[in-house]
Design a protein around this motif. Structure first.
Motif, PDB file in Angstrom:
ATOM      1  N   TYR A  30      -7.749  -4.164  13.654  1.00 39.37           N
ATOM      2  CA  TYR A  30      -6.546  -3.354  13.469  1.00 39.37           C
ATOM      3  C   TYR A  30      -5.720  -3.924  12.321  1.00 39.37           C
ATOM      4  CZ  TYR A  30      -7.235  -0.832  17.813  1.00 39.37           C
ATOM      5  OH  TYR A  30      -7.746  -0.014  18.791  1.00 39.37           O
ATOM      6  N   VAL A  31      -5.178  -3.052  11.505  1.00 37.49           N
ATOM      7  CA  VAL A  31      -4.279  -3.461  10.431  1.00 37.49           C
ATOM      8  C   VAL A  31      -2.856  -3.423  10.982  1.00 37.49           C
ATOM      9  CG1 VAL A  31      -3.426  -2.936   8.108  1.00 37.49           C
ATOM     10  CG2 VAL A  31      -5.834  -2.538   8.680  1.00 37.49           C
ATOM     11  N   ILE A  32      -2.126  -4.508  10.778  1.00 37.16           N
ATOM     12  CA  ILE A  32      -0.726  -4.599  11.170  1.00 37.16           C
ATOM     13  C   ILE A  32       0.072  -4.481   9.875  1.00 37.16           C
ATOM     14  CG2 ILE A  32       1.017  -5.981  12.359  1.00 37.16           C
ATOM     15  CD1 ILE A  32      -1.511  -5.280  14.071  1.00 37.16           C
ATOM     16  N   TYR A  33       0.924  -3.471   9.800  1.00 37.69           N
ATOM     17  CA  TYR A  33       1.646  -3.233   8.551  1.00 37.69           C
ATOM     18  C   TYR A  33       3.083  -2.803   8.820  1.00 37.69           C
ATOM     19  CZ  TYR A  33       0.290   1.676   9.424  1.00 37.69           C
ATOM     20  OH  TYR A  33       0.097   2.921   9.980  1.00 37.69           O
ATOM     21  N   ARG A  34       3.949  -3.059   7.837  1.00 38.00           N
ATOM     22  CA  ARG A  34       5.383  -2.833   7.972  1.00 38.00           C
ATOM     23  C   ARG A  34       5.854  -1.842   6.912  1.00 38.00           C
ATOM     24  NH1 ARG A  34       8.934  -5.443  10.786  1.00 38.00           N
ATOM     25  NH2 ARG A  34       7.565  -7.250  11.093  1.00 38.00           N
TER      26      ARG A  34
ATOM     27  N   TYR B 212       0.836  -1.195   0.000  1.00 35.31           N
ATOM     28  CA  TYR B 212       0.000   0.000   0.000  1.00 35.31           C
ATOM     29  C   TYR B 212       0.873   1.247   0.000  1.00 35.31           C
ATOM     30  CZ  TYR B 212      -4.194  -2.706   0.953  1.00 35.31           C
ATOM     31  OH  TYR B 212      -5.246  -3.564   0.853  1.00 35.31           O
ATOM     32  N   ARG B 213       0.394   2.265  -0.666  1.00 37.53           N
ATOM     33  CA  ARG B 213       1.066   3.566  -0.658  1.00 37.53           C
ATOM     34  C   ARG B 213       0.276   4.490   0.255  1.00 37.53           C
ATOM     35  NH1 ARG B 213       0.641   8.581  -3.264  1.00 37.53           N
ATOM     36  NH2 ARG B 213       2.636   9.603  -3.628  1.00 37.53           N
ATOM     37  N   HIS B 214       0.975   5.108   1.204  1.00 36.08           N
ATOM     38  CA  HIS B 214       0.367   6.133   2.047  1.00 36.08           C
ATOM     39  C   HIS B 214       0.272   7.402   1.215  1.00 36.08           C
ATOM     40  CE1 HIS B 214       0.195   9.209   5.269  1.00 36.08           C
ATOM     41  NE2 HIS B 214      -0.503   8.257   5.893  1.00 36.08           N
ATOM     42  N   PHE B 215      -0.740   8.214   1.454  1.00 40.66           N
ATOM     43  CA  PHE B 215      -0.944   9.396   0.619  1.00 40.66           C
ATOM     44  C   PHE B 215       0.225  10.376   0.666  1.00 40.66           C
ATOM     45  CE2 PHE B 215      -2.531  11.028   4.625  1.00 40.66           C
ATOM     46  CZ  PHE B 215      -2.212  12.380   4.597  1.00 40.66           C
TER      47      PHE B 215
ATOM     48  N   GLY C 299      13.649   2.437   5.451  1.00 42.12           N
ATOM     49  CA  GLY C 299      14.324   2.605   6.744  1.00 42.12           C
ATOM     50  C   GLY C 299      14.549   1.287   7.459  1.00 42.12           C
ATOM     51  N   ASN C 300      14.223   1.279   8.759  1.00 44.05           N
ATOM     52  CA  ASN C 300      14.431   0.049   9.537  1.00 44.05           C
ATOM     53  C   ASN C 300      13.216  -0.872   9.522  1.00 44.05           C
ATOM     54  OD1 ASN C 300      12.726   1.433  11.178  1.00 44.05           O
ATOM     55  ND2 ASN C 300      14.070   1.479  12.962  1.00 44.05           N
ATOM     56  N   GLN C 301      12.295  -0.631   8.611  1.00 45.19           N
ATOM     57  CA  GLN C 301      11.119  -1.478   8.361  1.00 45.19           C
ATOM     58  C   GLN C 301      10.287  -1.699   9.626  1.00 45.19           C
ATOM     59  OE1 GLN C 301      13.006  -4.846   6.453  1.00 45.19           O
ATOM     60  NE2 GLN C 301      12.848  -3.848   4.464  1.00 45.19           N
ATOM     61  N   GLU C 302      10.000  -0.598  10.298  1.00 47.93           N
ATOM     62  CA  GLU C 302       9.202  -0.669  11.526  1.00 47.93           C
ATOM     63  C   GLU C 302       7.835  -1.279  11.275  1.00 47.93           C
ATOM     64  OE1 GLU C 302       9.173   2.461  14.512  1.00 47.93           O
ATOM     65  OE2 GLU C 302      10.584   3.544  13.233  1.00 47.93           O
ATOM     66  N   LEU C 303       7.303  -1.895  12.320  1.00 45.45           N
ATOM     67  CA  LEU C 303       5.980  -2.499  12.299  1.00 45.45           C
ATOM     68  C   LEU C 303       5.003  -1.540  12.966  1.00 45.45           C
ATOM     69  CD1 LEU C 303       4.595  -5.177  11.466  1.00 45.45           C
ATOM     70  CD2 LEU C 303       4.977  -5.959  13.812  1.00 45.45           C
TER      71      LEU C 303
ATOM     72  N   TYR D 115       5.717   3.548   1.212  1.00 48.03           N
ATOM     73  CA  TYR D 115       5.098   2.258   0.925  1.00 48.03           C
ATOM     74  C   TYR D 115       5.168   1.341   2.135  1.00 48.03           C
ATOM     75  CZ  TYR D 115       5.028   3.693  -3.918  1.00 48.03           C
ATOM     76  OH  TYR D 115       4.774   4.376  -5.078  1.00 48.03           O
ATOM     77  N   TYR D 116       4.123   0.510   2.265  1.00 50.03           N
ATOM     78  CA  TYR D 116       3.984  -0.402   3.399  1.00 50.03           C
ATOM     79  C   TYR D 116       3.415  -1.714   2.898  1.00 50.03           C
ATOM     80  CZ  TYR D 116       4.363   3.988   5.894  1.00 50.03           C
ATOM     81  OH  TYR D 116       4.813   5.195   6.351  1.00 50.03           O
ATOM     82  N   ILE D 117       3.722  -2.799   3.624  1.00 53.15           N
ATOM     83  CA  ILE D 117       3.120  -4.088   3.323  1.00 53.15           C
ATOM     84  C   ILE D 117       2.237  -4.480   4.507  1.00 53.15           C
ATOM     85  CG2 ILE D 117       5.096  -5.417   4.196  1.00 53.15           C
ATOM     86  CD1 ILE D 117       4.418  -7.430   1.866  1.00 53.15           C
ATOM     87  N   VAL D 118       1.031  -4.904   4.206  1.00 52.28           N
ATOM     88  CA  VAL D 118       0.111  -5.339   5.253  1.00 52.28           C
ATOM     89  C   VAL D 118       0.500  -6.742   5.682  1.00 52.28           C
ATOM     90  CG1 VAL D 118      -2.280  -5.977   5.762  1.00 52.28           C
ATOM     91  CG2 VAL D 118      -1.788  -3.848   4.533  1.00 52.28           C
ATOM     92  N   GLU D 119       0.799  -6.882   6.972  1.00 52.44           N
ATOM     93  CA  GLU D 119       1.171  -8.193   7.524  1.00 52.44           C
ATOM     94  C   GLU D 119      -0.064  -9.006   7.881  1.00 52.44           C
ATOM     95  OE1 GLU D 119       4.153  -9.362   7.570  1.00 52.44           O
ATOM     96  OE2 GLU D 119       5.500  -7.651   7.544  1.00 52.44           O
ATOM     97  N   ASP D 120      -1.071  -8.333   8.471  1.00 54.39           N
ATOM     98  CA  ASP D 120      -2.272  -9.054   8.886  1.00 54.39           C
ATOM     99  C   ASP D 120      -3.303  -8.066   9.404  1.00 54.39           C
ATOM    100  OD1 ASP D 120      -3.925 -11.252   9.357  1.00 54.39           O
ATOM    101  OD2 ASP D 120      -2.336 -12.376  10.361  1.00 54.39           O
TER     102      ASP D 120
END
Length: 88
Positions: free
Chosen positions: A33-37, A10-13, A41-45, A17-22
């Motif tokens: 709740y959407v959990i996304y990474r 997903y692209r934030h406006f 950078g350091n690929q924070e969750l 960019y982020y990937i949805v984990e679950d």
């Protein structure tokens, strides 16, 4: 439940960019709740309420936003192509 693609990119406006984990359920309130990474950078969750993740972009607060929604699913071949598309 609003549709969110698990493992979708997903692209934030604002451009990142982020990937949805679950999608998780709060044990007390049953709120989703959407959990996304982060794909930078350091690929924070991160976690965010589903309704907020799928909400429309506030065009009054962000009039120059080029997306209708806060996060938009990207139709890409790979995360790498999304991350580097602006550098080609």
């Amino acid at each position: 439940m609003k549709d969110v693609k698990i493992h979708g990119v997903y692209r934030h406006f604002k451009g990142d960019y982020y990937i949805v984990e679950d999608v998780a359920t709060h044990s007390e309130t049953n709120e989703k709740y959407v959990i996304y990474r982060a794909l930078y950078g350091n690929q924070e969750l991160y976690t965010r309420p589903l309704d907020m993740f799928t909400d429309k972009t506030d065009k009054i607060k962000y009039p120059d936003a080029d997306q209708d929604f806060r996060f938009e699913l990207q139709n890409i071949g790979s995360a790498r192509s999304a991350l580097f598309k602006d550098n080609n």
